[in-house]
Design a protein around this motif. Sequence first.
Motif, PDB file in Angstrom:
ATOM      1  N   SER A 193      23.841  65.848  30.840  1.00  0.00           N
ATOM      2  CA  SER A 193      24.072  65.267  29.510  1.00  0.00           C
ATOM      3  C   SER A 193      25.579  65.186  29.268  1.00  0.00           C
ATOM      4  CB  SER A 193      23.394  66.101  28.420  1.00  0.00           C
ATOM      5  OG  SER A 193      23.779  67.436  28.553  1.00  0.00           O
ATOM      6  N   GLU A 194      25.952  64.192  28.473  1.00  0.00           N
ATOM      7  CA  GLU A 194      27.375  64.026  28.168  1.00  0.00           C
ATOM      8  C   GLU A 194      27.781  65.072  27.125  1.00  0.00           C
ATOM      9  OE1 GLU A 194      29.279  62.087  29.870  1.00  0.00           O
ATOM     10  OE2 GLU A 194      27.553  61.274  30.968  1.00  0.00           O
ATOM     11  N   TRP A 195      29.055  65.399  27.097  1.00  0.00           N
ATOM     12  CA  TRP A 195      29.556  66.432  26.175  1.00  0.00           C
ATOM     13  C   TRP A 195      30.346  65.789  25.046  1.00  0.00           C
ATOM     14  CZ3 TRP A 195      29.635  70.778  23.893  1.00  0.00           C
ATOM     15  CH2 TRP A 195      30.811  71.410  23.472  1.00  0.00           C
ATOM     16  N   ASN A 196      29.795  65.921  23.855  1.00  0.00           N
ATOM     17  CA  ASN A 196      30.520  65.504  22.668  1.00  0.00           C
ATOM     18  C   ASN A 196      30.363  66.647  21.667  1.00  0.00           C
ATOM     19  OD1 ASN A 196      31.279  64.590  20.171  1.00  0.00           O
ATOM     20  ND2 ASN A 196      30.202  62.627  20.303  1.00  0.00           N
ATOM     21  N   PRO A 197      31.452  67.387  21.413  1.00  0.00           N
ATOM     22  CA  PRO A 197      31.320  68.611  20.593  1.00  0.00           C
ATOM     23  C   PRO A 197      30.637  68.390  19.247  1.00  0.00           C
ATOM     24  CG  PRO A 197      33.533  68.424  21.506  1.00  0.00           C
ATOM     25  CD  PRO A 197      32.815  67.153  21.846  1.00  0.00           C
ATOM     26  N   ARG A 198      30.645  67.150  18.743  1.00  0.00           N
ATOM     27  CA  ARG A 198      30.043  66.917  17.417  1.00  0.00           C
ATOM     28  C   ARG A 198      28.562  66.530  17.489  1.00  0.00           C
ATOM     29  NH1 ARG A 198      35.035  65.492  17.337  1.00  0.00           N
ATOM     30  NH2 ARG A 198      34.564  63.421  18.123  1.00  0.00           N
ATOM     31  N   GLU A 199      28.059  66.348  18.702  1.00  0.00           N
ATOM     32  CA  GLU A 199      26.665  65.878  18.851  1.00  0.00           C
ATOM     33  C   GLU A 199      25.795  66.972  19.453  1.00  0.00           C
ATOM     34  OE1 GLU A 199      25.294  62.559  18.702  1.00  0.00           O
ATOM     35  OE2 GLU A 199      27.054  62.083  17.478  1.00  0.00           O
ATOM     36  N   PRO A 200      24.573  67.146  18.958  1.00  0.00           N
ATOM     37  CA  PRO A 200      23.701  68.161  19.565  1.00  0.00           C
ATOM     38  C   PRO A 200      23.364  67.831  21.026  1.00  0.00           C
ATOM     39  CG  PRO A 200      22.514  66.872  17.926  1.00  0.00           C
ATOM     40  CD  PRO A 200      23.935  66.455  17.837  1.00  0.00           C
ATOM     41  N   VAL A 201      23.328  68.863  21.845  1.00  0.00           N
ATOM     42  CA  VAL A 201      22.932  68.674  23.248  1.00  0.00           C
ATOM     43  C   VAL A 201      21.419  68.838  23.295  1.00  0.00           C
ATOM     44  CG1 VAL A 201      23.347  69.449  25.610  1.00  0.00           C
ATOM     45  CG2 VAL A 201      25.087  69.837  23.859  1.00  0.00           C
ATOM     46  N   SER A 202      20.774  68.055  24.148  1.00  0.00           N
ATOM     47  CA  SER A 202      19.308  68.072  24.067  1.00  0.00           C
ATOM     48  C   SER A 202      18.661  69.281  24.758  1.00  0.00           C
ATOM     49  CB  SER A 202      18.764  66.726  24.550  1.00  0.00           C
ATOM     50  OG  SER A 202      18.093  66.873  25.740  1.00  0.00           O
ATOM     51  N   SER A 203      19.129  69.672  25.953  1.00  0.00           N
ATOM     52  CA  SER A 203      18.409  70.735  26.672  1.00  0.00           C
ATOM     53  C   SER A 203      18.784  72.124  26.145  1.00  0.00           C
ATOM     54  CB  SER A 203      18.731  70.658  28.159  1.00  0.00           C
ATOM     55  OG  SER A 203      20.036  71.165  28.382  1.00  0.00           O
ATOM     56  N   PHE A 204      17.923  73.107  26.454  1.00  0.00           N
ATOM     57  CA  PHE A 204      18.207  74.486  26.030  1.00  0.00           C
ATOM     58  C   PHE A 204      19.477  75.026  26.692  1.00  0.00           C
ATOM     59  CE2 PHE A 204      17.040  78.822  27.820  1.00  0.00           C
ATOM     60  CZ  PHE A 204      17.799  79.519  26.897  1.00  0.00           C
ATOM     61  N   PRO A 205      19.609  74.953  28.053  1.00  0.00           N
ATOM     62  CA  PRO A 205      20.850  75.495  28.642  1.00  0.00           C
ATOM     63  C   PRO A 205      22.097  74.729  28.173  1.00  0.00           C
ATOM     64  CG  PRO A 205      19.163  75.181  30.330  1.00  0.00           C
ATOM     65  CD  PRO A 205      18.668  74.494  29.098  1.00  0.00           C
ATOM     66  N   GLY A 206      21.946  73.440  27.900  1.00  0.00           N
ATOM     67  CA  GLY A 206      23.081  72.664  27.406  1.00  0.00           C
ATOM     68  C   GLY A 206      23.512  73.168  26.036  1.00  0.00           C
ATOM     69  N   LYS A 207      22.541  73.412  25.173  1.00  0.00           N
ATOM     70  CA  LYS A 207      22.877  73.920  23.821  1.00  0.00           C
ATOM     71  C   LYS A 207      23.537  75.297  23.930  1.00  0.00           C
ATOM     72  CE  LYS A 207      18.763  73.016  21.804  1.00  0.00           C
ATOM     73  NZ  LYS A 207      18.251  71.780  22.397  1.00  0.00           N
ATOM     74  N   LEU A 208      23.004  76.106  24.839  1.00  0.00           N
ATOM     75  CA  LEU A 208      23.560  77.447  24.998  1.00  0.00           C
ATOM     76  C   LEU A 208      25.008  77.371  25.496  1.00  0.00           C
ATOM     77  CD1 LEU A 208      23.190  80.517  24.952  1.00  0.00           C
ATOM     78  CD2 LEU A 208      22.206  80.382  27.239  1.00  0.00           C
ATOM     79  N   THR A 209      25.299  76.438  26.403  1.00  0.00           N
ATOM     80  CA  THR A 209      26.667  76.288  26.918  1.00  0.00           C
ATOM     81  C   THR A 209      27.617  75.922  25.769  1.00  0.00           C
ATOM     82  OG1 THR A 209      25.667  75.453  28.950  1.00  0.00           O
ATOM     83  CG2 THR A 209      28.053  75.154  28.716  1.00  0.00           C
ATOM     84  N   ALA A 210      27.194  74.957  24.942  1.00  0.00           N
ATOM     85  CA  ALA A 210      28.040  74.545  23.817  1.00  0.00           C
ATOM     86  C   ALA A 210      28.257  75.726  22.857  1.00  0.00           C
ATOM     87  CB  ALA A 210      27.376  73.379  23.087  1.00  0.00           C
ATOM     88  N   PHE A 211      27.197  76.497  22.652  1.00  0.00           N
ATOM     89  CA  PHE A 211      27.257  77.656  21.748  1.00  0.00           C
ATOM     90  C   PHE A 211      28.249  78.693  22.292  1.00  0.00           C
ATOM     91  CE2 PHE A 211      25.761  81.715  20.122  1.00  0.00           C
ATOM     92  CZ  PHE A 211      25.429  81.428  18.809  1.00  0.00           C
TER      93      PHE A 211
END
Length: 548
Positions: A193-211
């Motif tokens: 998935s692409e990284w845009n700090p203002r947009e929610p990431v769809s997958s669970f590990p992706g969200k955790l990485t952003a968090f």
Amino acid sequence: MGRAGRSSARSRVAWRYRARYRLPKRGTLFQIRFRISRRKCEMKPEATASETLPLIGPDILQPDGLARFRRSGELPVKVLQFGEGNFLRGFADWMLETCNRKQLFNGAVAVTQPRPSGKTKLDQLKAQNGIYTLLVRGLREGQRLEEKETVTVLSRMIDPYGEWESFLELAEGPELEFVISNTTEAGIAYRHSEWNPREPVSSFPGKLTAFLYRRFERFSGDPGKGLIHLPCELIEQNGDRLLETVLRHADDWRLPDAFKSWVRESNRFLNTLVDRIVTGFPAEEAEGLFSEWGYADPLLVTSEPYYLWAIQAGRELEERLPLETAGLNVRWVDDLTPFRMRKVRILNGTHTLMATIGLMNGLREVREALEHPAWGPKFIQGLFDEILPGIPLDRGELLAYANETLERFRNPYIRHRLADIAMNGIAKWKVRLLPSVKAYIGATGKTPPILAESLASMIRLCLPEPHSESDDNQSQKGTPLQTRDDPLLLDLIRKTWQSPTTGDGDGAKDSARRILALTELWGEDLTELPGLADKVSGHFAKWEKSSR
Ligand SMILES: NC(=O)c1ccc[n+]([C@@H]2O[C@H](COP(=O)([O-])OP(=O)(O)OC[C@H]3O[C@@H](n4cnc5c(N)ncnc54)[C@H](O)[C@@H]3O)[C@@H](O)[C@H]2O)c1
Ligand SMILES: O=P(O)(O)OC[C@@H](O)[C@@H](O)[C@H](O)[C@H](O)CO
């Protein structure tokens, strides 16, 4: 009442009067009967308990529950939870509630849904102020046990898709210590998935990485602000897999090396094994239970009494997460392997055994299968004679766990559908029963007959429109069984089944043999296991003969 209302009320009375005395004024008796039956159909059904009773919430709590709820609201959020599903509510949240009751943990949970479709449950949790009921029911040493608990530990519900910034702000909480997750076997998977700090990431590990990245930045990489991750997904080495996936996203998004080092060194991703049968909302009984309690709870969750959480980590973590101190059946272990092997081969293996053979023979639920006069003894024999001997662990402990498992399956409150257990059966069969087949062949030189029948049944359930073999279950007989599995694997099985025979065998027998040879399905060629293909194809030959 307006005029129209009065006239329609009058005509209703007249209509009822005519109907009662069977006076056909403007039509025949037949027409009146027709109108009555139509009217009956149109009548609004009586309101259900869920519609008339108050929804669970602070107003209906007993004083002790209300005190716990108020306290939860004041406690710091120490846990971020990915997953609003039944399992975590009947397992980890209940454990944290137990610790809080004893004033041992003193922390609350913020819950978030790992995928967009979880919003409905999250909204329901919001409507209930995070409060829900857990009903633990079953047998303990042969005695019936029933405990109802109100869980109040969820203090914040955050929709990461609609409230992305609030979700990330949680990462800035200095008192946050743990991340708990259960996102099914499918959740810990890498999806680009692409990284845009203002947009929610769809997958669970992706969200955790952003968090984690937000936390890293907020605390300038402070090693003391790393988190302890406790994934509950039933995949091997779940902690290691989660860490790998987070680091892959960090690479993809070109996040700084210092962040990746902080993730690896200051966070702990623990491997854990969970064991509890959580059966969710008891749809058939709910109305009766709500009437008895005087409130409705759409998030009511039911479970068995048994539970175990084995966590690969030193016991020093008790200081921060005092589960064992609270009297809970939690084991801090050096090596999770024996716990996993014992549970997956005995409990999940016997489940899969019952689901495959059971569905082919018109059975529907676990308890029914185990107590069936003809099939029950066969499943028990499969467990004790074909699964147990191949597990390289202490025999006494295995026997104890096997007997305890059978008692759990006999739980009169649990209605566990074999069709649900059979879902994604190919992957489960490989992990849960194939190791037992190999161990049996290795030790005896023979093929385990009941496990071979399970394999044959599973393959047959993957073919188009398999039919139940049962003569004594009319509702199942002739009904196509819906196999829910990876469409690519189902397609492969079906195509192989239909492809022309190679000559040395014939019909179904030969097709079954070719399916066993598919390495892309099993990870190896199962025809190389001595005797297995003969036994499996023998079942197909028998079924083919009986269908003629
Ligand atoms: N219910 C049990 O008895 C039990 C016991 C032990 C382990 N488990 C494990 O829990 C899982 C089922 O959980 P449940 O019983 O709470 O069911 P559930 O349907 O109530 O919850 C499933 C949870 O997983 C999330 N989810 C589903 N697919 C996902 C995906 N592709 N990506 C991210 N998140 C996803 C959902 O949003 C939800 O939070 C099973 O896979 C099983 O291995 C269940
Ligand atoms: O949840 P699944 O679909 O992976 O497997 C079905 C059952 O075997 C499983 O849910 C067990 O009940 C559970 O693993 C008990 O801890």
